[in-house]
Design an enzyme around this catalytic site. Structure first.
Site, mmCIF file in Angstrom:
data_model
loop_
_atom_site.group_PDB
_atom_site.id
_atom_site.type_symbol
_atom_site.label_atom_id
_atom_site.label_comp_id
_atom_site.label_asym_id
_atom_site.label_seq_id
_atom_site.Cartn_x
_atom_site.Cartn_y
_atom_site.Cartn_z
ATOM 1 N N ASP A 1 2.229 2.682 2.560
ATOM 2 C CA ASP A 1 2.129 3.466 3.788
ATOM 3 C C ASP A 1 3.395 3.314 4.635
ATOM 4 O OD1 ASP A 1 -0.291 4.176 2.925
ATOM 5 O OD2 ASP A 1 -1.452 2.936 4.290
ATOM 6 N N CYS B 1 0.825 -1.207 0.000
ATOM 7 C CA CYS B 1 0.000 0.000 0.000
ATOM 8 C C CYS B 1 0.861 1.260 0.000
ATOM 9 C CB CYS B 1 -0.953 0.011 1.186
ATOM 10 S SG CYS B 1 -0.126 0.076 2.775
ATOM 11 N N CYS C 1 -2.554 -3.102 8.593
ATOM 12 C CA CYS C 1 -2.222 -1.755 9.064
ATOM 13 C C CYS C 1 -1.733 -1.801 10.509
ATOM 14 C CB CYS C 1 -3.433 -0.837 8.943
ATOM 15 S SG CYS C 1 -4.344 -1.033 7.397
ATOM 16 N N CYS D 1 -2.967 5.139 5.858
ATOM 17 C CA CYS D 1 -4.429 5.103 5.919
ATOM 18 C C CYS D 1 -4.935 5.352 7.331
ATOM 19 C CB CYS D 1 -4.900 3.740 5.436
ATOM 20 S SG CYS D 1 -4.608 2.447 6.646
HETATM 21 FE FE1 FES Z 1 -1.608 0.397 4.192
HETATM 22 FE FE2 FES Z 1 -3.447 0.655 6.002
HETATM 23 S S1 FES Z 1 -3.730 0.424 3.869
HETATM 24 S S2 FES Z 1 -1.312 0.596 6.287
#
Ligand code: FES
Length: 140
Positions: free
Chosen positions: A36, A34, A103, A59
């Protein structure tokens, strides 16, 4: 509703946000899929986490997870912080949707990476196995 009240609360009012100057340990991890990123700063004294702050570029669930994780480890001994699992973080948030569990993994890994950084900087011996998972994602 998809998210628990606690998730929404920690997402909209995250605790312990920011950077810590002169942190004793800093851990940064990311999720390759993702994209992140989570960064955890620890102030450590006598084996106890005196203060903790985080910066999360990710997110809502990642922000809520890091916020909750900082509350769970603040004032705790390092040994206890190292046993904090992503499941425990998710449970403390009254659950996360299954596809958002990864996450919470970032929060667990960021704490471990920050403790490892502290151990490395201070030449404190540790069991490398314990940190095997933190090598994931970001350093690839
Ligand atoms: Fe990547 Fe939540 S979607 S940490």
């Amino acid at each position: 509703m998809l998210y628990s009240e606690k998730v929404m609360d920690h997402f909209t009012h995250p605790r312990n946000v920011g950077a810590l100057e002169n942190a004793d340990g800093v851990g940064e991890v990311g999720n390759a899929k993702c994209g992140d990123i989570m960064k955890m700063y620890l102030k450590i004294k006598d084996g106890t986490i005196e203060d903790v702050k985080f910066e999360t570029f990710g997110c809502g669930s990642a922000i809520a997870s890091s916020s909750m994780a900082t509350e769970l480890i603040k004032g705790k001994p390092l040994s206890e912080a190292l046993t904090l699992s992503n499941q425990a973080v998710a449970e403390a948030l009254d659950g996360l949707p299954a596809y958002k569990m990864h996450c919470s993994v970032l929060a667990e890994q960021a704490i471990k990476a920050a403790v490892k950084d502290y151990y490395d900087k201070n030449n404190i011996p540790y069991d490398h196995e314990q940190f095997a998972a933190t090598a994931c994602c970001h350093e690839e």
